[in-house]
Design a protein around this motif. Structure first.
Motif, PDB file in Angstrom:
ATOM      1  N   GLN A   1       6.159  -1.103  -1.933  1.00  0.00           N
ATOM      2  CA  GLN A   1       5.880  -0.191  -2.628  1.00  0.00           C
ATOM      3  C   GLN A   1       6.982   0.176  -3.571  1.00  0.00           C
ATOM      4  O   GLN A   1       6.824   0.533  -4.903  1.00  0.00           O
ATOM      5  CB  GLN A   1       5.846   1.185  -1.804  1.00  0.00           C
ATOM      6  N   LEU A   2       8.156  -0.026  -3.208  1.00  0.00           N
ATOM      7  CA  LEU A   2       9.470   0.097  -3.958  1.00  0.00           C
ATOM      8  C   LEU A   2       9.396  -1.041  -5.025  1.00  0.00           C
ATOM      9  O   LEU A   2       9.836  -0.691  -6.237  1.00  0.00           O
ATOM     10  CB  LEU A   2      10.631  -0.153  -3.098  1.00  0.00           C
ATOM     11  N   SER A   3       9.041  -2.134  -4.808  1.00  0.00           N
ATOM     12  CA  SER A   3       8.967  -3.087  -5.908  1.00  0.00           C
ATOM     13  C   SER A   3       7.687  -2.813  -6.832  1.00  0.00           C
ATOM     14  O   SER A   3       7.876  -3.138  -8.227  1.00  0.00           O
ATOM     15  CB  SER A   3       8.441  -4.610  -5.248  1.00  0.00           C
ATOM     16  N   GLU A   4       6.987  -1.982  -6.431  1.00  0.00           N
ATOM     17  CA  GLU A   4       5.688  -1.537  -7.453  1.00  0.00           C
ATOM     18  C   GLU A   4       6.150  -0.179  -8.437  1.00  0.00           C
ATOM     19  O   GLU A   4       5.488  -0.010  -9.359  1.00  0.00           O
ATOM     20  CB  GLU A   4       4.506  -1.448  -6.990  1.00  0.00           C
TER      21      GLU A   4
ATOM     22  N   THR B   1      14.230   4.084   1.084  1.00  0.00           N
ATOM     23  CA  THR B   1      14.078   2.482   1.047  1.00  0.00           C
ATOM     24  C   THR B   1      15.077   1.833  -0.035  1.00  0.00           C
ATOM     25  O   THR B   1      15.489   0.661   0.418  1.00  0.00           O
ATOM     26  CB  THR B   1      12.658   2.418   0.470  1.00  0.00           C
ATOM     27  N   GLN B   2      15.313   2.318  -1.340  1.00  0.00           N
ATOM     28  CA  GLN B   2      15.962   1.736  -2.113  1.00  0.00           C
ATOM     29  C   GLN B   2      17.276   1.005  -1.420  1.00  0.00           C
ATOM     30  O   GLN B   2      17.860   0.101  -2.137  1.00  0.00           O
ATOM     31  CB  GLN B   2      16.110   2.264  -3.433  1.00  0.00           C
TER      32      GLN B   2
ATOM     33  N   GLY C   1       9.792   8.242   1.888  1.00  0.00           N
ATOM     34  CA  GLY C   1       8.705   7.593   1.826  1.00  0.00           C
ATOM     35  C   GLY C   1       7.408   8.254   2.083  1.00  0.00           C
ATOM     36  O   GLY C   1       7.436   9.258   2.581  1.00  0.00           O
ATOM     37  N   ALA C   2       6.418   7.483   1.783  1.00  0.00           N
ATOM     38  CA  ALA C   2       4.906   8.222   2.501  1.00  0.00           C
ATOM     39  C   ALA C   2       4.746   8.098   3.815  1.00  0.00           C
ATOM     40  O   ALA C   2       5.394   7.294   4.448  1.00  0.00           O
ATOM     41  CB  ALA C   2       3.925   7.474   1.540  1.00  0.00           C
ATOM     42  N   PRO C   3       3.886   9.042   4.283  1.00  0.00           N
ATOM     43  CA  PRO C   3       3.448   8.684   5.780  1.00  0.00           C
ATOM     44  C   PRO C   3       2.863   7.200   6.062  1.00  0.00           C
ATOM     45  O   PRO C   3       2.318   6.622   5.266  1.00  0.00           O
ATOM     46  CB  PRO C   3       2.359   9.698   5.956  1.00  0.00           C
ATOM     47  N   MET C   4       2.855   6.788   7.300  1.00  0.00           N
ATOM     48  CA  MET C   4       2.401   5.657   7.632  1.00  0.00           C
ATOM     49  C   MET C   4       1.440   5.867   8.801  1.00  0.00           C
ATOM     50  O   MET C   4       1.822   6.560   9.798  1.00  0.00           O
ATOM     51  CB  MET C   4       3.473   4.455   7.964  1.00  0.00           C
ATOM     52  N   ALA C   5       0.248   5.286   8.931  1.00  0.00           N
ATOM     53  CA  ALA C   5      -0.519   5.528  10.087  1.00  0.00           C
ATOM     54  C   ALA C   5      -1.240   4.149  10.575  1.00  0.00           C
ATOM     55  O   ALA C   5      -1.149   3.398   9.844  1.00  0.00           O
ATOM     56  CB  ALA C   5      -1.807   6.502   9.547  1.00  0.00           C
ATOM     57  N   MET C   6      -1.955   4.416  11.537  1.00  0.00           N
ATOM     58  CA  MET C   6      -2.512   3.355  12.246  1.00  0.00           C
ATOM     59  C   MET C   6      -4.026   3.065  11.811  1.00  0.00           C
ATOM     60  O   MET C   6      -4.668   2.218  12.065  1.00  0.00           O
ATOM     61  CB  MET C   6      -2.631   3.338  13.885  1.00  0.00           C
ATOM     62  N   SER C   7      -4.519   4.220  11.318  1.00  0.00           N
ATOM     63  CA  SER C   7      -5.974   4.400  10.871  1.00  0.00           C
ATOM     64  C   SER C   7      -6.322   5.137   9.827  1.00  0.00           C
ATOM     65  O   SER C   7      -5.403   6.194   9.526  1.00  0.00           O
ATOM     66  CB  SER C   7      -6.870   4.458  12.253  1.00  0.00           C
ATOM     67  N   GLU C   8      -7.447   5.311   9.142  1.00  0.00           N
ATOM     68  CA  GLU C   8      -7.738   6.464   8.204  1.00  0.00           C
ATOM     69  C   GLU C   8      -7.846   7.728   8.671  1.00  0.00           C
ATOM     70  O   GLU C   8      -7.318   8.734   8.073  1.00  0.00           O
ATOM     71  CB  GLU C   8      -9.022   6.012   7.599  1.00  0.00           C
ATOM     72  N   ALA C   9      -8.199   7.809   9.759  1.00  0.00           N
ATOM     73  CA  ALA C   9      -8.200   9.161  10.324  1.00  0.00           C
ATOM     74  C   ALA C   9      -6.913   9.784  10.679  1.00  0.00           C
ATOM     75  O   ALA C   9      -6.694  10.805  10.205  1.00  0.00           O
ATOM     76  CB  ALA C   9      -9.182   9.113  12.033  1.00  0.00           C
ATOM     77  N   GLU C  10      -5.894   8.826  11.201  1.00  0.00           N
ATOM     78  CA  GLU C  10      -4.738   9.404  11.569  1.00  0.00           C
ATOM     79  C   GLU C  10      -4.046   9.626  10.184  1.00  0.00           C
ATOM     80  O   GLU C  10      -3.025  10.623   9.985  1.00  0.00           O
ATOM     81  CB  GLU C  10      -3.830   8.332  12.356  1.00  0.00           C
ATOM     82  N   ALA C  11      -4.255   8.749   9.121  1.00  0.00           N
ATOM     83  CA  ALA C  11      -3.734   9.062   7.600  1.00  0.00           C
ATOM     84  C   ALA C  11      -4.023  10.352   7.135  1.00  0.00           C
ATOM     85  O   ALA C  11      -3.111  11.010   6.690  1.00  0.00           O
ATOM     86  CB  ALA C  11      -4.309   8.037   6.892  1.00  0.00           C
ATOM     87  N   ALA C  12      -5.364  10.582   7.475  1.00  0.00           N
ATOM     88  CA  ALA C  12      -5.647  12.157   7.061  1.00  0.00           C
ATOM     89  C   ALA C  12      -4.988  13.142   7.670  1.00  0.00           C
ATOM     90  O   ALA C  12      -4.565  14.174   7.146  1.00  0.00           O
ATOM     91  CB  ALA C  12      -7.327  12.548   7.122  1.00  0.00           C
ATOM     92  N   GLU C  13      -4.712  12.894   9.009  1.00  0.00           N
ATOM     93  CA  GLU C  13      -4.060  14.110   9.736  1.00  0.00           C
ATOM     94  C   GLU C  13      -2.647  14.119   9.355  1.00  0.00           C
ATOM     95  O   GLU C  13      -2.084  15.270   9.240  1.00  0.00           O
ATOM     96  CB  GLU C  13      -4.008  13.733  11.367  1.00  0.00           C
ATOM     97  N   LEU C  14      -1.853  12.984   9.020  1.00  0.00           N
ATOM     98  CA  LEU C  14      -0.561  12.934   8.660  1.00  0.00           C
ATOM     99  C   LEU C  14      -0.437  13.541   7.372  1.00  0.00           C
ATOM    100  O   LEU C  14       0.377  14.208   7.196  1.00  0.00           O
ATOM    101  CB  LEU C  14      -0.089  11.340   8.667  1.00  0.00           C
ATOM    102  N   LEU C  15      -1.336  13.158   6.371  1.00  0.00           N
ATOM    103  CA  LEU C  15      -1.262  13.871   4.902  1.00  0.00           C
ATOM    104  C   LEU C  15      -1.400  15.372   5.124  1.00  0.00           C
ATOM    105  O   LEU C  15      -0.593  16.052   4.384  1.00  0.00           O
ATOM    106  CB  LEU C  15      -2.326  13.258   4.292  1.00  0.00           C
TER     107      LEU C  15
END
Length: 492
Positions: A230-233, A375-376, A442-456
């Motif tokens: 992500q940092l590289s981009e 991260t940087q 950094g952005a949240p990191m999750a194990m699944s799309e469902a967890e990603a929605a919860e974290l967001l």
């Protein structure tokens, strides 16, 4: 949670990193094995320190030989900040994976080389000089190893499992130490003490080569971390931050890092490196007693380590830092009284007390430290702070052995641990909880799309709460301003 905007745009579900479970497990294995190799050498060296003293420092008074062997062990730590500066900078510039592959090569070769060294009886003063040079190379390589490993795993770990995943790194450390110590004990038993001192001591160091080759294979096959990609981009990929800026901008984080590392690693080196010599040299127990009692306790630590990491994801990191520090402050003295009892059961209880104190601290350290920096500069800043602290912590065996020898006071190690228990308590009181939150910036990191929605949802909810607090502070300041303005005839 701390705010995150990618390319100056609000974060959405597409910015939440979904971590591939197989890749995260591979990252843990590769990082933990590197730690195991590092601590395999520490375990071997700690358990053969008396032999090393006799063989490489034969020209000095016997009562100083073990102290000099431990001092040589500590010299490596003086050079760890140099390794941290070099590899930290390179890790932030070129990526974590390349650095981890490099450090495992340097560690393996230098450990292997100790097993090939001629002794004082063969080449005289050159023997300790060569040993010191090899330990310096080890110090430089290890300066980038542990910090690189915890950064790598942290940037692969989902927010809700970071404590559990990072705890396996020091599972590797304890396992490596245990295998090293166990190898020495087994060889001593099979070969006999005299044969082991003649040439058998070389075997454990030589065994580091096959371990290192496996570690290199695992690390070479790894992909770069999602956070570094992500940092590289991002627009910040070419932005350089000097060491002076790091020290000034992240001063508080670095001080917290130093406090945690000092408290944890002074305990680590006291329990796992110094105690074998303390039990033999100072308490005059038979050579095998220390190993026979410490090794089972270390096996128990292996089971406790991931449990602490798992619980820290539920309860937080701070409670364990508080508990471990309180244990050092109030239980170190009773533990060392038990060690001096001469009764195997009581000695074991004393070792268990110290081991549990260590477990509570080291079980959360690796998960706590990477969350203190963005991260940087994460690798650079962490490597600097961590390795400065390690210089002090690494002197623990030498300083403690010297103080016990000069004063004759067998409780010096307990007092030493109590001091650093206070440092741990102060640090924990200043630390903000990092469990279940994204890494700094950094952005949240999750194990699944469902967890990603919860974290967001949690992430956005936390931002809303922070905005409400800021709005309340602004309103209070506006009222205060108006109250002052009303008292002045020329201000509206």
């Amino acid at each position: 949670m701390r705010g995150f905007r990618r390319n100056n745009k609000p974060i959405n579900i597409n910015d939440v990193s979904i971590v591939d479970d197989s890749k995260s497990k591979q990252a843990i294995k590769a990082a933990a094995l590197g730690n195991a190799i590092e601590w395999f050498d520490f375990g071997v060296y700690g358990y053969v320190a008396i032999v090393i003293g006799k063989l490489f420092f034969a020209g000095v008074d016997p009562k100083y030989q073990t102290i000099l062997a431990l001092a040589t062990f500590s010299i490596a730590f003086v050079f760890r900040p140099l390794g941290g500066i070099i590899f930290g900078r390179l890790g932030d510039k070129y990526g974590r994976q390349k650095i981890l592959a490099t450090t495992v090569i340097l560690m393996t070769v230098s450990t292997f080389a100790i097993g090939l060294l001629p002794t004082y009886a063969t080449i005289g003063i050159l023997a300790p000089i060569l040993l010191i040079l090899i330990k310096i190379i080890q110090g430089v390589s290890v300066g980038g190893e542990y910090t690189g490993a915890i950064v790598f795993v942290a940037e692969y770990a989902p927010d809700r499992k970071r404590g559990f995943m990072e705890s396996w790194l020091d599972f590797g450390s304890i396992a490596g130490f245990l295998v090293g110590a166990g190898t020495v004990s087994l060889l001593t038993y099979i070969l006999g003490q005299q044969t082991f001192e003649d040439w058998g001591w070389r075997i454990p160091f030589l065994l580091s080569l096959p371990l290192g080759l496996v570690g290199l294979y695992l690390r070479h096959s790894l992909e770069e971390t999602p956070a570094f990609k992500q940092l590289s981009e991002s627009e910040d990929k070419n932005k350089k931050i000097s060491f002076k800026e790091i020290l000034s901008k992240y001063k508080r984080s670095m001080l917290l890092c130093i406090g945690i590392v000092l408290c944890t690693n002074v305990t680590y080196y006291m329990v796992l490196t110094y105690l074998p010599s303390y039990l033999t040299d100072n308490l005059k127990y038979e050579g095998s007693l220390g190993s026979d009692l410490i090794i089972p306790v270390m096996i128990g630590m292996l089971f406790i380590q991931p449990l602490v990491g798992w619980l820290s994801d539920k309860w937080g990191r701070r409670p364990f830092i508080f508990a471990g520090s309180l244990s050092l402050l109030f239980l170190s003295y009773p533990a060392f009284l038990l060690l001096d009892s001469g009764v195997a059961t009581q000695i074991t209880i004393g070792l268990i007390i110290l081991a549990l104190s260590l477990n509570m601290l080291i079980g959360v350290m690796a998960a706590t430290l990477p969350a203190l920096f963005p991260t940087q500069v994460r690798f650079s800043a962490l490597a600097i702070a961590f390795n400065i602290s390690i210089v002090i912590a690494g002197l623990t065996p030498t300083v403690t052995a010297s103080l016990v020898s000069s004063t004759g006071n067998l409780m010096i190690p307990a007092y030493y641990l109590m001091i650093f228990g206070v440092i741990g308590l102060v640090t924990a009181s200043k630390l903000k909880e990092t469990a279940n939150k994204p890494l700094f910036g950094g952005a949240p990191m999750a194990m699944s799309e469902a967890e990603a929605a919860e974290l967001l949802e949690e992430f956005h909810g936390t931002i809303e709460e922070r905005i409400e607090k800021i709005d309340a502070q602004i309103l209070a300041l506006q009222k205060k301003r108006q109250g002052l303005a009303d008292k002045h005839p020329e201000i509206d």
